[in-house]
Design a protein around this motif. Structure first.
Motif, PDB file in Angstrom:
ATOM      1  N   ASN A  43       0.837  -1.193   0.000  1.00 24.31           N
ATOM      2  CA  ASN A  43       0.000   0.000   0.000  1.00 24.31           C
ATOM      3  C   ASN A  43       0.877   1.251   0.000  1.00 24.31           C
ATOM      4  OD1 ASN A  43      -1.628   2.206   0.831  1.00 24.31           O
ATOM      5  ND2 ASN A  43      -3.024   0.813   1.865  1.00 24.31           N
ATOM      6  N   LYS A  44       0.571   2.204  -0.884  1.00 27.27           N
ATOM      7  CA  LYS A  44       1.383   3.419  -1.006  1.00 27.27           C
ATOM      8  C   LYS A  44       1.347   4.282   0.255  1.00 27.27           C
ATOM      9  CE  LYS A  44       1.034   3.429  -5.901  1.00 27.27           C
ATOM     10  NZ  LYS A  44       1.240   4.046  -7.111  1.00 27.27           N
ATOM     11  N   GLU A  45       0.318   4.131   1.057  1.00 22.79           N
ATOM     12  CA  GLU A  45       0.228   4.893   2.302  1.00 22.79           C
ATOM     13  C   GLU A  45       1.223   4.392   3.345  1.00 22.79           C
ATOM     14  OE1 GLU A  45      -3.761   5.130   3.736  1.00 22.79           O
ATOM     15  OE2 GLU A  45      -4.536   5.808   1.799  1.00 22.79           O
ATOM     16  N   VAL A  46       1.723   3.173   3.183  1.00 28.92           N
ATOM     17  CA  VAL A  46       2.714   2.610   4.104  1.00 28.92           C
ATOM     18  C   VAL A  46       4.098   3.016   3.598  1.00 28.92           C
ATOM     19  CG1 VAL A  46       3.703   0.497   5.077  1.00 28.92           C
ATOM     20  CG2 VAL A  46       1.233   0.660   4.687  1.00 28.92           C
ATOM     21  N   GLU A  47       4.761   3.878   4.361  1.00 27.33           N
ATOM     22  CA  GLU A  47       6.078   4.363   3.955  1.00 27.33           C
ATOM     23  C   GLU A  47       7.198   3.490   4.493  1.00 27.33           C
ATOM     24  OE1 GLU A  47       6.389   8.435   5.128  1.00 27.33           O
ATOM     25  OE2 GLU A  47       4.576   9.003   4.025  1.00 27.33           O
ATOM     26  N   ARG A  48       6.988   2.910   5.667  1.00 26.22           N
ATOM     27  CA  ARG A  48       8.008   2.078   6.291  1.00 26.22           C
ATOM     28  C   ARG A  48       7.329   1.086   7.220  1.00 26.22           C
ATOM     29  NH1 ARG A  48       9.744   3.935  11.652  1.00 26.22           N
ATOM     30  NH2 ARG A  48       8.301   5.527  12.294  1.00 26.22           N
ATOM     31  N   CYS A  49       8.050   0.047   7.586  1.00 29.19           N
ATOM     32  CA  CYS A  49       7.511  -0.906   8.547  1.00 29.19           C
ATOM     33  C   CYS A  49       8.648  -1.487   9.378  1.00 29.19           C
ATOM     34  CB  CYS A  49       6.707  -2.002   7.861  1.00 29.19           C
ATOM     35  SG  CYS A  49       7.689  -3.169   6.939  1.00 29.19           S
TER      36      CYS A  49
END
Length: 81
Positions: free
Chosen positions: A31-37
């Motif tokens: 998902n593009k809204e997830v920048e990092r994890c």
């Protein structure tokens, strides 16, 4: 069933479950809204899991902890990250 056959079935089952987990993570992190994890997975499956992740998903992993944190208290978990 011999012990060898049971062992192979358990290995194949584990591989399948790791692939399923990787597919789920790919779907979430892609998902593009997830920048990092941040990722924590037991040392036993950590490398296999990383191998199964898509390259763009691996690139978003900011920190990878090869440890089972499931039985730790919340404060202890946060110290790892």
């Amino acid at each position: 069933m011999s012990d060898g056959e049971r062992h192979n079935i358990e290995l194949e089952s584990r591989k399948r479950l790791v692939r399923q987990l990787a597919q789920r993570l790919n779907g979430l992190v892609r998902n593009k809204e997830v920048e990092r994890c941040l990722l924590a997975a037991s040392r036993e499956i950590n490398h296999q899991l990383l191998d199964e992740l898509e390259p763009q998903v691996r690139a978003k992993i900011e920190k990878n902890i090869p440890a089972d944190l499931t039985k730790l208290e919340r404060a202890e978990i946060l110290r790892h990250f």
